[in-house]
Scaffold this motif. Sequence first.
Motif, PDB file in Angstrom:
ATOM      1  N   VAL A  88      -6.608  -5.800   1.765  1.00 17.47           N
ATOM      2  CA  VAL A  88      -7.644  -6.623   2.823  1.00 17.47           C
ATOM      3  C   VAL A  88      -8.193  -7.545   2.228  1.00 17.47           C
ATOM      4  N   SER A  89      -8.857  -7.418   0.923  1.00 14.81           N
ATOM      5  CA  SER A  89      -9.427  -8.591   0.386  1.00 14.81           C
ATOM      6  C   SER A  89      -8.531  -9.807   0.056  1.00 14.81           C
ATOM      7  N   VAL A 125       1.018  -1.255  -0.119  1.00 16.02           N
ATOM      8  CA  VAL A 125      -0.084   0.138  -0.092  1.00 16.02           C
ATOM      9  C   VAL A 125       0.937   1.262   0.136  1.00 16.02           C
ATOM     10  N   HIS A 173      -0.794  -1.408  -4.699  1.00 20.47           N
ATOM     11  CA  HIS A 173      -2.156  -1.859  -4.557  1.00 20.47           C
ATOM     12  C   HIS A 173      -2.848  -0.802  -3.685  1.00 20.47           C
ATOM     13  N   TYR A 174      -4.274  -0.856  -3.910  1.00 19.34           N
ATOM     14  CA  TYR A 174      -5.127   0.140  -3.072  1.00 19.34           C
ATOM     15  C   TYR A 174      -5.448  -0.885  -1.539  1.00 19.34           C
ATOM     16  N   PRO A 175      -5.603  -0.344  -0.597  1.00 17.64           N
ATOM     17  CA  PRO A 175      -5.768  -0.942   0.686  1.00 17.64           C
ATOM     18  C   PRO A 175      -7.013  -1.919   0.662  1.00 17.64           C
ATOM     19  N   PHE A 176      -7.872  -1.499  -0.280  1.00 17.27           N
ATOM     20  CA  PHE A 176      -9.116  -2.779  -0.263  1.00 17.27           C
ATOM     21  C   PHE A 176      -8.431  -3.947  -0.885  1.00 17.27           C
ATOM     22  N   ASP A 177      -7.673  -3.861  -1.768  1.00 20.92           N
ATOM     23  CA  ASP A 177      -7.112  -5.109  -2.497  1.00 20.92           C
ATOM     24  C   ASP A 177      -6.354  -5.897  -1.594  1.00 20.92           C
TER      25      ASP A 177
END
Length: 59
Positions: A45-46, A34, A39-43
Amino acid sequence: MQRGICNCVCTLVEKIEVWSCGAFLAFLLALSRVYVGVHYPFDVVSGVLVALIAFLLVR
């Protein structure tokens, strides 16, 4: 008998140490992804959630 119990406890403590080190390194790797902007934070966490679900299913 006493020696067998001690060996089991030591093995459990060693496993906990190894798992915590691995989890900490995985956390640092995810944080670095991040921070660098790959990558985005949502990526991240997913990906962590998918890995946890896979771990629980295989275990």
